[in-house]
Design a protein around this motif. Structure first.
Motif, PDB file in Angstrom:
ATOM      1  N   ASN A 138       0.823  -1.208   0.000  1.00 18.38           N
ATOM      2  CA  ASN A 138       0.000   0.000   0.000  1.00 18.38           C
ATOM      3  C   ASN A 138       0.859   1.260   0.000  1.00 18.38           C
ATOM      4  OD1 ASN A 138      -2.635   1.435   0.405  1.00 18.38           O
ATOM      5  ND2 ASN A 138      -1.655   2.017   2.321  1.00 18.38           N
ATOM      6  N   LEU A 139       1.952   1.249   0.756  1.00 17.85           N
ATOM      7  CA  LEU A 139       2.784   2.444   0.879  1.00 17.85           C
ATOM      8  C   LEU A 139       3.435   2.815  -0.451  1.00 17.85           C
ATOM      9  CD1 LEU A 139       3.872   4.586   2.793  1.00 17.85           C
ATOM     10  CD2 LEU A 139       5.754   3.038   3.371  1.00 17.85           C
ATOM     11  N   VAL A 140       3.954   1.823  -1.180  1.00 19.27           N
ATOM     12  CA  VAL A 140       4.552   2.120  -2.483  1.00 19.27           C
ATOM     13  C   VAL A 140       3.499   2.709  -3.422  1.00 19.27           C
ATOM     14  CG1 VAL A 140       5.646   1.115  -4.525  1.00 19.27           C
ATOM     15  CG2 VAL A 140       6.387   0.408  -2.247  1.00 19.27           C
ATOM     16  N   ASN A 141       2.287   2.179  -3.341  1.00 22.43           N
ATOM     17  CA  ASN A 141       1.206   2.709  -4.185  1.00 22.43           C
ATOM     18  C   ASN A 141       0.880   4.162  -3.833  1.00 22.43           C
ATOM     19  OD1 ASN A 141      -0.846   2.412  -6.201  1.00 22.43           O
ATOM     20  ND2 ASN A 141      -2.346   2.247  -4.574  1.00 22.43           N
ATOM     21  N   LEU A 142       0.974   4.512  -2.552  1.00 20.96           N
ATOM     22  CA  LEU A 142       0.709   5.887  -2.134  1.00 20.96           C
ATOM     23  C   LEU A 142       1.730   6.867  -2.700  1.00 20.96           C
ATOM     24  CD1 LEU A 142      -0.244   5.372   1.647  1.00 20.96           C
ATOM     25  CD2 LEU A 142      -1.783   5.923  -0.243  1.00 20.96           C
ATOM     26  N   LEU A 143       2.908   6.361  -3.041  1.00 25.46           N
ATOM     27  CA  LEU A 143       3.956   7.220  -3.599  1.00 25.46           C
ATOM     28  C   LEU A 143       3.802   7.427  -5.105  1.00 25.46           C
ATOM     29  CD1 LEU A 143       7.078   5.790  -1.733  1.00 25.46           C
ATOM     30  CD2 LEU A 143       5.914   7.957  -1.276  1.00 25.46           C
ATOM     31  N   PRO A 163      12.999  -7.100  16.584  1.00 28.49           N
ATOM     32  CA  PRO A 163      12.920  -5.649  16.833  1.00 28.49           C
ATOM     33  C   PRO A 163      13.056  -4.822  15.552  1.00 28.49           C
ATOM     34  CG  PRO A 163      14.272  -6.698  18.505  1.00 28.49           C
ATOM     35  CD  PRO A 163      14.002  -7.742  17.460  1.00 28.49           C
ATOM     36  N   ILE A 164      13.928  -5.256  14.642  1.00 30.03           N
ATOM     37  CA  ILE A 164      14.100  -4.525  13.379  1.00 30.03           C
ATOM     38  C   ILE A 164      12.816  -4.581  12.567  1.00 30.03           C
ATOM     39  CG2 ILE A 164      15.309  -4.517  11.163  1.00 30.03           C
ATOM     40  CD1 ILE A 164      17.786  -5.497  12.638  1.00 30.03           C
ATOM     41  N   ARG A 165      12.242  -5.773  12.442  1.00 24.78           N
ATOM     42  CA  ARG A 165      11.023  -5.926  11.645  1.00 24.78           C
ATOM     43  C   ARG A 165       9.840  -5.216  12.304  1.00 24.78           C
ATOM     44  NH1 ARG A 165      10.124 -11.467  11.905  1.00 24.78           N
ATOM     45  NH2 ARG A 165      12.013 -11.815  13.123  1.00 24.78           N
ATOM     46  N   THR A 166       9.814  -5.231  13.622  1.00 21.67           N
ATOM     47  CA  THR A 166       8.748  -4.520  14.327  1.00 21.67           C
ATOM     48  C   THR A 166       8.855  -3.014  14.086  1.00 21.67           C
ATOM     49  OG1 THR A 166       8.687  -6.222  16.056  1.00 21.67           O
ATOM     50  CG2 THR A 166       7.716  -4.086  16.591  1.00 21.67           C
ATOM     51  N   GLY A 167      10.074  -2.501  14.133  1.00 20.09           N
ATOM     52  CA  GLY A 167      10.279  -1.079  13.869  1.00 20.09           C
ATOM     53  C   GLY A 167       9.902  -0.697  12.448  1.00 20.09           C
ATOM     54  N   LEU A 168      10.244  -1.552  11.496  1.00 20.96           N
ATOM     55  CA  LEU A 168       9.886  -1.288  10.100  1.00 20.96           C
ATOM     56  C   LEU A 168       8.367  -1.281   9.917  1.00 20.96           C
ATOM     57  CD1 LEU A 168      12.557  -3.477   8.289  1.00 20.96           C
ATOM     58  CD2 LEU A 168      12.377  -0.977   8.199  1.00 20.96           C
ATOM     59  N   LEU A 169       7.692  -2.253  10.530  1.00 24.24           N
ATOM     60  CA  LEU A 169       6.235  -2.292  10.411  1.00 24.24           C
ATOM     61  C   LEU A 169       5.606  -1.068  11.065  1.00 24.24           C
ATOM     62  CD1 LEU A 169       3.633  -3.658   9.584  1.00 24.24           C
ATOM     63  CD2 LEU A 169       3.744  -5.036  11.679  1.00 24.24           C
ATOM     64  N   ALA A 170       6.137  -0.648  12.201  1.00 19.04           N
ATOM     65  CA  ALA A 170       5.615   0.548  12.868  1.00 19.04           C
ATOM     66  C   ALA A 170       5.781   1.777  11.976  1.00 19.04           C
ATOM     67  CB  ALA A 170       6.335   0.765  14.199  1.00 19.04           C
ATOM     68  N   ALA A 196       2.773   4.005  10.488  1.00 20.45           N
ATOM     69  CA  ALA A 196       2.745   5.438  10.794  1.00 20.45           C
ATOM     70  C   ALA A 196       2.649   6.273   9.525  1.00 20.45           C
ATOM     71  CB  ALA A 196       3.990   5.825  11.591  1.00 20.45           C
ATOM     72  N   LEU A 197       3.412   5.911   8.498  1.00 27.05           N
ATOM     73  CA  LEU A 197       3.365   6.651   7.239  1.00 27.05           C
ATOM     74  C   LEU A 197       2.012   6.491   6.553  1.00 27.05           C
ATOM     75  CD1 LEU A 197       6.929   5.849   5.843  1.00 27.05           C
ATOM     76  CD2 LEU A 197       6.068   8.100   6.529  1.00 27.05           C
ATOM     77  N   THR A 198       1.452   5.299   6.637  1.00 28.38           N
ATOM     78  CA  THR A 198       0.144   5.070   6.020  1.00 28.38           C
ATOM     79  C   THR A 198      -0.930   5.905   6.696  1.00 28.38           C
ATOM     80  OG1 THR A 198       0.794   2.811   5.432  1.00 28.38           O
ATOM     81  CG2 THR A 198      -1.557   3.308   5.442  1.00 28.38           C
ATOM     82  N   GLU A 252      -3.309   9.850   5.393  1.00 29.62           N
ATOM     83  CA  GLU A 252      -4.720  10.220   5.422  1.00 29.62           C
ATOM     84  C   GLU A 252      -4.912  11.691   5.777  1.00 29.62           C
ATOM     85  OE1 GLU A 252      -7.534   8.210   4.854  1.00 29.62           O
ATOM     86  OE2 GLU A 252      -6.088   6.770   4.046  1.00 29.62           O
ATOM     87  N   LYS A 253      -3.895  12.292   6.406  1.00 27.85           N
ATOM     88  CA  LYS A 253      -4.001  13.676   6.873  1.00 27.85           C
ATOM     89  C   LYS A 253      -3.005  14.620   6.213  1.00 27.85           C
ATOM     90  CE  LYS A 253      -7.157  12.695   9.997  1.00 27.85           C
ATOM     91  NZ  LYS A 253      -8.534  13.245   9.908  1.00 27.85           N
ATOM     92  N   VAL A 254      -1.876  14.065   5.752  1.00 29.13           N
ATOM     93  CA  VAL A 254      -0.780  14.888   5.246  1.00 29.13           C
ATOM     94  C   VAL A 254      -0.486  14.504   3.799  1.00 29.13           C
ATOM     95  CG1 VAL A 254       1.650  15.518   5.559  1.00 29.13           C
ATOM     96  CG2 VAL A 254       0.216  15.038   7.556  1.00 29.13           C
TER      97      VAL A 254
END
Length: 224
Positions: free
Chosen positions: A106-111, A182-189, A193-195, A199-201
């Protein structure tokens, strides 16, 4: 190419993630262009459509990518990259894999709102993850992205949902195979957050206001 280059235990997962994401993205490219679908954009638009008793093309895409991401997580659990095949560890790994596959798709599509933007982001992320046993998974998608980049920058083609969702899902699968929860959790977070921020920015406004990002985004594009 992703399935052919993926480690033995990840080939079916790569085919599922990239194939299904591309198919439902293509459906959204076609059906989502209809006038009655114009207002059903973004997560809020899809939810409004559902509350009104309509299933938007975007909602079909979200459901399809979500199902593919869940299937990918199940397939990855038995692959070479599995970290823990029992108990809470397996559940956490499954959630991280599904979340990264769906979220990055989804994020790549948003770009993909300006010529070359999504392709540049894809190339940078794929290039930075070429190392390691699972790096070959993104070698093919990286080559395909670089091949289409000149036509994308020249405004002759665009990735569209079909291309952006497919390559994003495969990038997410690659990220899910990084070592260390922890690395994968941070990446998912970060992806979540960007997704939510999208919706607002406006990503375009942020990029235009940020030195470095602005120049990279404009690099190779036709004059305005």
């Amino acid at each position: 190419t992703a399935a052919a280059g993926a480690p033995a235990g990840s080939r079916l997962a790569a085919a599922l993630a990239g194939g299904v994401s591309g198919l439902v993205g293509g459906y959204d490219d076609l059906a989502g262009a209809r006038p009655e679908q114009a207002r059903d954009k973004g997560l809020a638009g899809h939810l409004r459509a559902l509350r009104a008793g309509r299933v938007s093309a975007g909602a079909v895409k979200v459901a399809g990518i979500g199902a593919a991401a869940a299937g990918t997580a199940l397939l990855s659990a038995g692959g070479r990259g599995a970290r823990d095949t029992r108990g809470a560890g397996a559940l956490v790994d499954g959630v991280l894999t599904a979340g990264l596959v769906a979220g990055t798709a989804n994020l790549v599509n948003l770009l993909d709102l300006r010529p070359g933007r999504a392709a540049k982001a894809t190339a940078l992320l794929a290039g930075s993850t070429l190392g390691g046993p699972a790096g070959t998974l993104v070698a093919g998608p990286l080559g395909a992205t670089l091949a289409v980049l000149p036509a994308d920058l020249g405004e002759r083609v665009m990735l569209g949902d079909a291309g952006a969702n497919a390559v994003g899902a495969l990038l997410g699968l690659r990220l899910a195979q990084l070592t260390g929860r922890p690395i994968r959790t941070g990446l998912l977070a970060a992806v979540v957050a960007l997704t939510l921020a999208s919706e607002k920015v406006s990503f375009t406004k942020v990029i235009e206001a940020t030195p470095g990002l602005r120049e990279l985004d404009r690099l190779g594009r036709l004059p305005a």
